[in-house]
Design a protein around this motif. Structure first.
Motif, PDB file in Angstrom:
ATOM      1  N   LEU A   7       0.819  -1.210   0.000  1.00 34.01           N
ATOM      2  CA  LEU A   7       0.000   0.000   0.000  1.00 34.01           C
ATOM      3  C   LEU A   7       0.861   1.273   0.000  1.00 34.01           C
ATOM      4  N   PRO A   8       1.955   1.326   0.762  1.00 34.55           N
ATOM      5  CA  PRO A   8       2.818   2.523   0.678  1.00 34.55           C
ATOM      6  C   PRO A   8       3.360   2.765  -0.729  1.00 34.55           C
ATOM      7  N   SER A  51      -4.793  11.808   0.652  1.00 40.46           N
ATOM      8  CA  SER A  51      -5.208  10.420   0.733  1.00 40.46           C
ATOM      9  C   SER A  51      -5.613  10.044   2.152  1.00 40.46           C
ATOM     10  N   SER A  52      -6.820   9.504   2.274  1.00 40.40           N
ATOM     11  CA  SER A  52      -7.256   8.936   3.544  1.00 40.40           C
ATOM     12  C   SER A  52      -7.367   7.422   3.429  1.00 40.40           C
ATOM     13  N   VAL A  53      -6.824   6.871   2.342  1.00 35.40           N
ATOM     14  CA  VAL A  53      -6.889   5.436   2.106  1.00 35.40           C
ATOM     15  C   VAL A  53      -5.886   4.718   2.999  1.00 35.40           C
ATOM     16  N   THR A  54      -6.384   3.804   3.813  1.00 34.51           N
ATOM     17  CA  THR A  54      -5.508   3.075   4.733  1.00 34.51           C
ATOM     18  C   THR A  54      -5.558   1.567   4.510  1.00 34.51           C
ATOM     19  N   SER A  55      -6.312   1.131   3.490  1.00 34.27           N
ATOM     20  CA  SER A  55      -6.417  -0.296   3.214  1.00 34.27           C
ATOM     21  C   SER A  55      -6.738  -0.496   1.738  1.00 34.27           C
ATOM     22  N   GLU A  58     -10.415   0.142   1.080  1.00 32.67           N
ATOM     23  CA  GLU A  58     -10.730   1.559   0.883  1.00 32.67           C
ATOM     24  C   GLU A  58     -10.286   2.023  -0.498  1.00 32.67           C
TER      25      GLU A  58
END
Length: 204
Positions: A7-8, A51-55, A58
């Motif tokens: 994800l990073p 970005s508020s995506v943490t998964s 999402e």
């Protein structure tokens, strides 16, 4: 089957057809031209801004929100990236497994079921011009999906490879209410398919 990028890496990369984001989207949604030319740069821009995506889940939701903003031509191009139900060639390993093509200990789909599915696909595409039948298989057999397609089309359950005739079908109005409903249902099922694929990689 190659793994999902971290994800990073997805969130920190720059937009390109070969980016970690493009690779991830192609795995989760199946590759299509509009995925690379429109969805990837659109998501890359929104993720880099705030970005508020943490998964990954999402990320899929964010992608579906972006797709919902497209014109219907782009949306139908997006669902065309998924193979037709019953296709056996040129499938990604995930699609082959989902469609029942790769299940140790389970007999291959009978040829008469594959022939029926090919006919049902032709019928569906005659009734809904420009669309492709998409459904979240979720472990069901191809025979069960054939019956689902028959129900959608209003057909009796059968293994006929050519009845009713494709030419007997009256197409619905493109961009009409029924057509749009099928398009939106297909996109939502692609989202369900994508989230089920996360389990293959052990991520959420």
């Amino acid at each position: 089957m190659s793994g999902l990028p971290t994800l990073p890496d997805i969130l920190s990369g720059t937009s390109s057809p070969d980016s970690a984001l493009a690779h991830s989207l192609s795995i989760l949604f199946e590759s299509s031209p509009v995925l690379i030319t429109t969805l990837e740069p659109q998501l890359a821009q929104s993720l880099s801004n705030a970005s508020s995506v943490t998964s990954y889940s999402e990320l899929i939701d964010t992608a579906l929100e972006a797709i919902a903003s497209w014109d219907v031509s782009s949306q139908s191009g997006f669902i065309a990236g998924h193979p037709r139900i019953g296709e056996t060639k040129n499938l990604s390993s995930l699609s082959a497994k989902e469609q029942g093509g790769i299940h140790p200990g389970i007999a291959p789909t009978p040829p008469e079921v594959l022939a029926r599915l090919a006919h049902l696909n032709a019928c569906y595409e005659a009734k809904y011009p420009g669309l492709r039948y998409i459904t979240f298989v979720n472990g069901r057999t191809r025979r069960a999906i054939a019956e689902e397609m028959e129900d959608v089309l209003g057909f009796e359950h059968s293994l006929s490879p050519n009845e009713p005739g494709v030419s007997s079908l009256m197409p619905v109005e493109v961009n009409g209410e029924e057509w749009i409903a099928e398009l939106q249902r297909a996109i939502q099922d692609i989202g369900r398919i994508a989230k089920s694929r996360l389990k293959v990689f052990g991520v959420e």
